[in-house]
Design an enzyme around this catalytic site. Structure first.
Site, mmCIF file in Angstrom:
data_model
loop_
_atom_site.group_PDB
_atom_site.id
_atom_site.type_symbol
_atom_site.label_atom_id
_atom_site.label_comp_id
_atom_site.label_asym_id
_atom_site.label_seq_id
_atom_site.Cartn_x
_atom_site.Cartn_y
_atom_site.Cartn_z
ATOM 1 C CB THR A 33 42.630 35.310 51.629
ATOM 2 O OG1 THR A 33 42.188 34.129 52.306
ATOM 3 C CG2 THR A 33 44.143 35.417 51.761
ATOM 4 C CG ASP A 92 43.769 41.101 43.582
ATOM 5 O OD1 ASP A 92 44.341 41.590 44.577
ATOM 6 O OD2 ASP A 92 43.638 39.878 43.412
ATOM 7 N N GLY A 105 46.485 37.418 46.680
ATOM 8 C CA GLY A 105 47.007 36.829 47.905
ATOM 9 C C GLY A 105 47.288 35.346 47.788
ATOM 10 C CD GLU A 111 40.621 34.751 47.836
ATOM 11 O OE1 GLU A 111 41.076 35.549 48.673
ATOM 12 O OE2 GLU A 111 40.863 34.861 46.611
ATOM 13 C CE LYS A 129 43.232 47.065 45.583
ATOM 14 N NZ LYS A 129 42.846 46.191 46.691
#
Length: 262
Positions: A33, A92, A105, A111, A129
């Protein structure tokens, strides 16, 4: 169309495009996601439509499920799949040991469940990142709505004894209301700045009543595919100890850019 993409979106695209090569016919694949994962789903949909790729996807959120169906990917549940060959997802943040912060998200619980039910997890990310130490990105934790303020106070008190620089937390909002996860829970974002011992922190947070799961993914990721704004892509495999570099050319007529370039 790709000429209109920003460098960061180009980086996300090339990472997703390279990671799509991991997917083979007959696989059961976890689909992540977030913005980078959305590029992946589009790339895979392109291969399903034009390249004859056949696989089953297990989405980690309702948003990903909707997009996967839209581009022609067969969607099944994790209960139907039982076990996955591969999960590809964004992050992230990631460090040199391929430990991650995920959950920006809001889908960290699904996840993590999907990633740990897979033979292999591959992360796709732009070079921005990568960090030396996790923590600059707020760490999400999913909490049940009942007594969430008490849970928040307990978390902040516990952080005093942890190896972190910041200890503030905030309720994630969706406009004027709390953000609600697919499981009906809330998310607290912890502004820690730097996490000295991610493994310890993940274990301690998950022991707190009211906490469902945290966004630290420790010893779960097997490889990261890093994209750059100039089309370069680098694949780092922590198990094999290898680093491979490549470059992906942009094809301006690609249909998959139609929605994501906006």
């Amino acid at each position: 169309m790709t000429g209109e993409l920003s460098p960061i979106n180009k980086a996300k695209f090339v990472a997703a495009k390279r990671a799509a090569d991991y997917v083979e016919d007959g696989m059961r694949v976890g689909l992540g996601t977030g913005s980078t994962a959305a590029w992946l789903v589009r790339c895979l949909g392109d291969q399903v439509r034009d390249g004859g790729l056949h696989f089953k996807g297990v989405p980690t959120s309702s948003r990903t499920a909707d997009l996967a169906r839209k581009v022609g990917i067969e969607v099944i549940s994790l209960d139907e799949a039982k076990w996955l060959d591969l999960t590809i997802d964004g992050a992230d943040e990631f460090d040199g040991d391929l430990n991650l912060i995920k959950g920006g998200g809001g889908a960290l619980l699904q996840e993590k469940i999907v990633a740990t039910a897979s033979d292999q997890m591959v992360v796709i990310a732009d070079i921005g990142k990568e960090v030396e130490h996790l923590g600059a990105f707020p760490l999400p934790i999913e909490v049940i709505p009942f007594g969430w303020q008490t849970t928040q106070a307990l978390v902040e008190e516990t952080l005093i004894s942890m190896d972190v620089l910041g200890r503030k937390s905030s309720m994630r909002m969706n406009g004027e209301r709390p953000f609600i996860t697919d499981e009906g829970n809330y998310i607290l974002d912890l502004s820690l700045q730097r996490i000295g011992n991610p493994r310890q922190l993940a274990l301690v947070i998950n022991q707190m009543p009211g906490v469902v799961e945290n966004g630290l993914f420790i010893d779960i990721c097997d490889a990261v595919v890093v994209g750059y704004g100039d089309g370069r892509v680098e694949t780092r495999d922590i198990n094999e100890g290898t680093v491979e570099q490549d470059r992906i050319d942009f094809i301006e007529t690609d249909n998959l850019f139609k929605d994501l370039a906006e």
